[in-house]
Design an enzyme around this catalytic site. Structure first.
Site, PDB file in Angstrom:
ATOM      1  N   ARG A   1       0.837  -1.203   0.000  1.00 47.69           N
ATOM      2  CA  ARG A   1       0.000   0.000   0.000  1.00 47.69           C
ATOM      3  C   ARG A   1       0.868   1.247   0.000  1.00 47.69           C
ATOM      4  O   ARG A   1       0.555   2.250  -0.642  1.00 47.69           O
ATOM      5  CB  ARG A   1      -0.953   0.008   1.204  1.00 47.69           C
ATOM      6  CG  ARG A   1      -1.704   1.342   1.363  1.00 47.69           C
ATOM      7  CD  ARG A   1      -2.812   1.268   2.399  1.00 47.69           C
ATOM      8  NE  ARG A   1      -2.392   0.679   3.649  1.00 47.69           N
ATOM      9  CZ  ARG A   1      -1.676   1.307   4.598  1.00 47.69           C
ATOM     10  NH1 ARG A   1      -1.254   2.557   4.396  1.00 47.69           N
ATOM     11  NH2 ARG A   1      -1.370   0.687   5.718  1.00 47.69           N
TER      12      ARG A   1
ATOM     13  N   TYR B   1     -17.705  14.974 -16.582  1.00 51.78           N
ATOM     14  CA  TYR B   1     -18.012  13.542 -16.489  1.00 51.78           C
ATOM     15  C   TYR B   1     -18.944  13.255 -15.308  1.00 51.78           C
ATOM     16  O   TYR B   1     -18.775  13.805 -14.216  1.00 51.78           O
ATOM     17  CB  TYR B   1     -16.704  12.762 -16.347  1.00 51.78           C
ATOM     18  CG  TYR B   1     -16.876  11.322 -15.947  1.00 51.78           C
ATOM     19  CD1 TYR B   1     -17.664  10.455 -16.696  1.00 51.78           C
ATOM     20  CD2 TYR B   1     -16.259  10.822 -14.803  1.00 51.78           C
ATOM     21  CE1 TYR B   1     -17.825   9.139 -16.322  1.00 51.78           C
ATOM     22  CE2 TYR B   1     -16.404   9.497 -14.416  1.00 51.78           C
ATOM     23  CZ  TYR B   1     -17.198   8.660 -15.179  1.00 51.78           C
ATOM     24  OH  TYR B   1     -17.359   7.356 -14.801  1.00 51.78           O
TER      25      TYR B   1
ATOM     26  N   ASP C   1      -8.307  17.183 -15.846  1.00 51.00           N
ATOM     27  CA  ASP C   1      -8.531  15.800 -16.253  1.00 51.00           C
ATOM     28  C   ASP C   1      -8.087  15.675 -17.708  1.00 51.00           C
ATOM     29  O   ASP C   1      -8.725  16.221 -18.611  1.00 51.00           O
ATOM     30  CB  ASP C   1     -10.016  15.445 -16.098  1.00 51.00           C
ATOM     31  CG  ASP C   1     -10.292  13.970 -16.348  1.00 51.00           C
ATOM     32  OD1 ASP C   1      -9.525  13.345 -17.117  1.00 51.00           O
ATOM     33  OD2 ASP C   1     -11.283  13.444 -15.813  1.00 51.00           O
TER      34      ASP C   1
ATOM     35  N   LYS D   1      -8.695   4.174 -19.704  1.00 52.13           N
ATOM     36  CA  LYS D   1      -9.047   4.552 -21.074  1.00 52.13           C
ATOM     37  C   LYS D   1      -7.833   4.454 -22.003  1.00 52.13           C
ATOM     38  O   LYS D   1      -7.320   3.371 -22.226  1.00 52.13           O
ATOM     39  CB  LYS D   1      -9.658   5.958 -21.047  1.00 52.13           C
ATOM     40  CG  LYS D   1     -10.737   6.179 -19.978  1.00 52.13           C
ATOM     41  CD  LYS D   1     -11.858   5.151 -20.006  1.00 52.13           C
ATOM     42  CE  LYS D   1     -13.085   5.530 -19.185  1.00 52.13           C
ATOM     43  NZ  LYS D   1     -12.868   5.589 -17.736  1.00 52.13           N
TER      44      LYS D   1
END
Length: 387
Positions: free
Chosen positions: A46, A98, A170, A195
């Protein structure tokens, strides 16, 4: 060194062993410490993993940033960036954003006293006027999803710096190959790496790149404390996807230009939203701040019935919620990517019930056009039969 060569020849420091050309996958949750007085660089995945670090170093270099961070999804990346804010803070956002970002900032973060305010970021004077004493950041999409509006990132960043605000961009639609917001003055770049960076519809991930050590320290703390990290296998998949980013993006854009021009010539199509079209209002600005226009197109048909008929008769693009993959993907935003936004707000954003969004793949563009054409003919025949 050219960008395409950087993609292929990227050799991050983490995980170089035995001359392997592919970064090793360190499928480990914990690491043996050989000394209490001198602990190793990695102790628990982590907090850090060599494969993840290789991806983080690579995306930071490609975006021209100080440091990169990999998260479990694009929304995990965006939400972690919003964790830089505190109770009472406000963030300005593009008003056609979005649906997942809209949901997070209107439904989740208000629980912690953090508010979002939506503004037409293509109008820099409107951005300036919207800033209040509570504003701490400006969050931009350019091009926006799904209206493909273009915001002047450099000017928005200048306004933000004058008022001591963060600028967050973004960059999912454009990738660092076509647009580098940090070079235009932004402080933070986020990606849904699911994406174009992944590019093959086989991995979910998010990336953040920051411009300074100060922000890096904060995001690093949030990444470790919040824990929404990307696993080593998915990190490796993104590293692999990055190597072909340039050749994929070149083909995505080549196809998108051809398909957008064809759509603009069709009588069935009421409007086409693609910055690569000269008539797009953001065309000149896109030319100025980016190296290309990308592979995303939105367009509207005349009625909901036509949308349903068109989608039903398509055979080549997948009807799905994602984008940026080698295969063409068509989305109905009103019921898919932006379904979480209330209908009235959706329509104000331009996300109407007749709007479609296509992520143009790397197939032969003529095949996509032929498929669209036969679907349009079916609509025409239905209209004629009805009459």
């Amino acid at each position: 060194m050219s960008f395409g060569t950087k993609l292929v020849q990227a050799k991050p420091s983490s995980g170089r062993h035995h001359g392997a050309l592919s970064t090793p996958i360190y499928q480990a949750s914990t690491f043996h410490q050989f000394s209490l007085s001198e602990p190793g660089k990695f102790d628990y995945s982590r907090s850090g993993n060599p494969t993840r670090e290789a991806l983080e170093q690579t995306i930071a270099e490609l975006e021209g940033g100080y440091a990169g961070f990999a998260f479990s999804s694009g929304m995990a990346a965006i939400s972690s960036v919003f964790c830089l804010l505190s109770a009472g803070d406000e963030v300005l956002l593009s008003d056609d954003i979005y649906g997942g970002t809209y949901r997070a900032i209107t439904k989740l973060f208000p629980r912690f006293g953090i508010r979002g305010k939506f503004v037409d970021t293509t109008n820099t004077e409107a951005v300036r006027a919207a800033i209040t004493s509570a504003t701490r950041a400006i969050f931009l999409e350019s091009p926006s999803n799904p209206q493909m509006n273009i915001t002047d990132i450099e000017e928005a960043s200048r306004i933000a710096k004058q008022r001591g605000l963060l600028t967050i961009v973004d960059n999912t639609f454009m990738t660092p190959y076509l647009q580098r917001p940090l070079e235009l003055g932004a402080d933070i770049v986020v990606h849904s790496a699911t994406k174009y960076i992944g590019g093959h519809s086989d991995v979910v991930g998010g990336l953040v790149v920051v411009a300074s050590q100060e922000i890096s320290d904060e995001i690093g703390f949030i990444q470790n404390a919040f824990g929404a990290i990307l696993g080593p296998q998915d990190s490796w998949l993104l590293l692999r996807g990055l190597k072909t980013l340039k050749v994929r993006m070149d083909q995505h854009e080549k196809n998108a230009r051809q398909i957008a021009s064809w759509l603009a010539s069709r009588s069935e199509v009421e409007a086409v939203y693609y910055p690569g079209l000269p008539e797009h209002p953001g065309h000149e600005l896109a030319l100025k701040q980016a190296k290309g226009f990308g592979g995303m197109i939105s367009f509207t048909l005349g009625s909901v019935e036509q949308v349903e008929q068109f989608l039903h008769n398509l055979t080549l693009p997948a009807l799905a919620v994602s984008l940026g993959a080698v295969e063409s993907i068509i989305t109905y935003p009103a019921r898919m990517s932006h379904a979480s936004i209330p209908e009235e707000q959706r329509k104000q954003m331009g996300v109407t019930d007749t709007l479609l969004r296509i992520s143009v793949g790397i197939e032969d563009a003529e095949d996509v056009i032929r498929d669209f054409e036969q679907a349009f003919r079916w609509i025409d025949s239905k209209v004629s039969h009805t009459i």
